[in-house]
Scaffold this motif. Structure first.
Motif, PDB file in Angstrom:
ATOM      1  N   GLY A 138     -27.507   4.072  41.325  1.00 22.25           N
ATOM      2  CA  GLY A 138     -28.509   5.003  40.796  1.00 22.25           C
ATOM      3  C   GLY A 138     -28.231   5.423  39.362  1.00 22.25           C
ATOM      4  N   GLY A 139     -26.945   5.729  39.077  1.00 18.13           N
ATOM      5  CA  GLY A 139     -26.583   6.170  37.736  1.00 18.13           C
ATOM      6  C   GLY A 139     -26.787   5.069  36.702  1.00 18.13           C
ATOM      7  N   MET A 140     -26.452   3.838  37.091  1.00 16.07           N
ATOM      8  CA  MET A 140     -26.633   2.713  36.166  1.00 16.07           C
ATOM      9  C   MET A 140     -28.107   2.490  35.869  1.00 16.07           C
ATOM     10  N   LYS A 141     -28.932   2.566  36.931  1.00 16.40           N
ATOM     11  CA  LYS A 141     -30.375   2.387  36.729  1.00 16.40           C
ATOM     12  C   LYS A 141     -30.909   3.411  35.738  1.00 16.40           C
ATOM     13  N   GLN A 142     -30.449   4.642  35.912  1.00 13.79           N
ATOM     14  CA  GLN A 142     -30.962   5.701  35.052  1.00 13.79           C
ATOM     15  C   GLN A 142     -30.521   5.493  33.601  1.00 13.79           C
ATOM     16  N   ARG A 143     -29.295   4.996  33.418  1.00  7.30           N
ATOM     17  CA  ARG A 143     -28.841   4.709  32.052  1.00  7.30           C
ATOM     18  C   ARG A 143     -29.707   3.619  31.423  1.00  7.30           C
ATOM     19  N   LEU A 166     -27.540  12.061  38.473  1.00  7.20           N
ATOM     20  CA  LEU A 166     -26.290  11.442  38.016  1.00  7.20           C
ATOM     21  C   LEU A 166     -25.059  12.268  38.395  1.00  7.20           C
ATOM     22  N   ASP A 167     -23.935  11.593  38.507  1.00  6.91           N
ATOM     23  CA  ASP A 167     -22.685  12.339  38.727  1.00  6.91           C
ATOM     24  C   ASP A 167     -22.303  13.049  37.429  1.00  6.91           C
ATOM     25  N   ILE A 168     -21.427  14.030  37.544  1.00  2.00           N
ATOM     26  CA  ILE A 168     -21.217  14.969  36.433  1.00  2.00           C
ATOM     27  C   ILE A 168     -20.631  14.301  35.184  1.00  2.00           C
ATOM     28  N   GLN A 169     -19.734  13.314  35.375  1.00  2.38           N
ATOM     29  CA  GLN A 169     -19.146  12.654  34.193  1.00  2.38           C
ATOM     30  C   GLN A 169     -20.216  11.881  33.427  1.00  2.38           C
ATOM     31  N   HIS A 172     -22.555  14.269  31.619  1.00  3.87           N
ATOM     32  CA  HIS A 172     -22.038  14.838  30.378  1.00  3.87           C
ATOM     33  C   HIS A 172     -22.010  13.812  29.254  1.00  3.87           C
ATOM     34  N   LYS A 173     -21.673  12.581  29.602  1.00  2.00           N
ATOM     35  CA  LYS A 173     -21.605  11.530  28.607  1.00  2.00           C
ATOM     36  C   LYS A 173     -23.001  11.267  28.023  1.00  2.00           C
ATOM     37  N   LEU A 174     -23.980  11.165  28.937  1.00  2.00           N
ATOM     38  CA  LEU A 174     -25.340  10.883  28.474  1.00  2.00           C
ATOM     39  C   LEU A 174     -25.937  12.061  27.713  1.00  2.00           C
TER      40      LEU A 174
END
Lengths: 252, 250
Positions: A138-143, A166-169, A172-174
């Motif tokens: 999911g996080g990769m798709k969103q990136r 997304l997970d918290i790390q 924050h990065k995004l």
């Protein structure tokens, strides 16, 4: 001056009862070029509807939206829109998803792919260029969805709870990447979120919506320098102040 | 998305082998049924060898496949094109809805009389009947596919400035593809059924014609060969479409 939202109201007719629901009432907002503005408020307050009206996905029942003086009548590639979730084209691999907008606008594919690889590197997905969305988390798709919008160099970006899954790390990065890009390229960003910490961290202004009908309850201006320190007193005070304001709104 | 599997393993062979053995015992060993009523496996094998060696079998298979693919091609072009148009335009769909609903349940073989009047004897009637049988499942599944396009994907494309024609080619068509292929898979089964019926009446070639004429010559072995060949062609098409589905269902 980028966006002028003038007297925007939106009324829905609910399906079974023919009852009219006033989703938005008299929204007036001016958002300057390069500004980062967050919309927050209780669920059902119409913050997403306002964002969708600004993009042109929905028409206001009353009032107008102008983008650089031009009346918004429908979606445009001048206004990038990043959805909450699941907006990648499942039949295209990652890199073809990223260059979708460039292709549509007739940019040469070879150059686009080169740029897409650079963007993929910035979010650590350069090794996934040939993968399909179903193979990504999911996080990769969103990136991928985020850089798919960023790469088009639209003047503004409208983001609808873009980081919420997304997970918290990663989040924050995004957040830092979006901030950097916004400041470097002077993009105007409107950001709908539930996460007050995120809103305070990112925004120049936070617009608090009230519920039923959705109205602008209060606008917070945040003058703190970037990068903001989440631990400092000023930050924490602001977060609680905004939360309190939403809480009040919720009780009404 | 869900995976399509139709793998044939050793276990799937058990029942056919048992059935053939029973069939052999009943028809060939004890000769409980006279061969003009139903042939034994030996008769079928003999007929198969005779038809294969003379080349008649391949000619008939080729003939039938030609009609099936020709009819399917016409039905696909019409069904997919109109499916996309009607799926896209609510107004046109409403306009055509009743006509489609009335024509759709008519069994394709009901078109046999007209197919003969209009196309005479030859491949024409069979192709026409296949067309009538296949066009509706393809049309309906294409309309369905267009309707099921995720609105978020349409909005995403709009926000990139996609024009109407780009929306169609870059979003609607690829997103409907799995549904279109499902429609084609259903249609190919119907096409086989229609071909055989068509060949039994308005034709002088193909497997259907072979099945019918060999029975009238009491060559029931050839009839069974024809029936089994149709079954095998069906399995092969099914396999091909399943492979295509595996590739495009993301």
């Amino acid at each position: 001056m980028t966006f002028e939202v003038e007297n925007v109201s939106k009324t829905f007719v609910s399906g079974d009862s023919d009852e009219e629901v006033i989703a938005l009432k008299d929204i007036n907002l001016t958002i300057e070029t390069g500004e980062f503005v967050s919309f927050v408020g209780p669920s059902g307050c119409g913050k997403t509807t306002t964002l969708r009206i600004i993009e042109g996905f929905e028409k206001p029942t009353e009032g107008t939206v102008k983008d650089d003086g031009e009346l918004v009548t429908g979606p445009s590639n001048q206004r990038g829109f990043i959805f909450q979730n699941y907006s990648l084209f499942p039949w295209l691999n990652v890199i073809d998803n990223v260059i979708f907008g460039l292709n549509i606008n007739g940019k040469p594919e070879k150059e686009s792919k080169k740029r897409a690889m650079e963007y993929l590197k910035t979010v650590g997905l350069e090794d996934f260029a040939e993968r399909y969305p179903s193979e990504l988390s999911g996080g990769m798709k969103q990136r991928v969805a985020i850089i798919r919008s960023l790469i088009n160099d639209s003047k503004s970006l409208l983001m609808d709870e873009t980081f919420s899954a997304l997970d918290i790390q990663t989040k924050h990065k995004l957040q830092n990447q979006i901030l950097k890009i916004c400041k470097e390229q002077k993009k105007t960003i409107i950001f709908v979120t539930h996460d007050i910490d995120e809103a305070v961290y990112l925004s120049d202004r936070i617009v608090v919506f009230s519920r039923r009908p959705g109205m602008v309850k209060k606008i917070f201006e945040i003058k703190m320098d970037h990068p903001r320190d989440r631990q400092c007193q000023e930050f924490e005070d602001l977060v609680s102040e905004v939360i309190e304001m939403i809480g009040e709104v919720e009780e009404d | 998305m869900k995976k399509f599997r139709n793998e044939y393993t050793k276990e799937t062979l058990i029942l056919p082998i048992i059935l053939i053995i029973i069939w052999y015992i009943v028809c060939d060993v004890f000769q409980l049924i006279p061969s003009f009523m139903f042939p034994g496996p030996t008769d079928v094998a003999n007929s198969f060898v005779r038809l294969a060696v003379s080349g008649k079998l391949f000619k008939d298979v080729f003939d039938t496949l030609y009609k099936v693919l020709f009819g399917m091609l016409l039905a696909s072009v019409v069904g997919i094109t109109f499916g996309i148009i009607l799926g896209w335009s609510k107004r046109l769909e409403t306009l055509c809805k009743l006509v489609i609903s009335i024509l759709r349940p008519i069994p394709p073989i009901a078109w046999i009389p007209f197919s003969i009047i209009w196309f005479g004897i030859g491949i024409g009637p069979a192709v026409f009947i296949i067309f009538m049988g296949c066009v509706f499942p393809i049309l309906i599944s294409t309309i369905d596919g267009v309707h099921r396009t995720d609105p978020v994907l349409i909005e995403a494309a709009e926000s990139f400035g996609a024009s109407n024609s780009q929306m169609l080619t870059e979003v609607i068509v690829p997103s409907s593809l799995p549904y279109i292929v499902s429609g084609l898979k259903v249609a190919i089964g119907i096409a086989l059924m229609c071909t055989i019926s068509g060949e039994m009446i308005g034709s002088s070639s193909g497997i259907g014609y072979m099945i019918l004429t060999s029975t009238s010559l009491f060559d029931t072995g050839s009839t069974v060969v024809g029936m089994l060949v149709i079954g095998i062609i069906g399995i092969i098409f099914d396999y091909i479409f399943t492979k295509i589905q595996e590739r495009i269902f993301w």
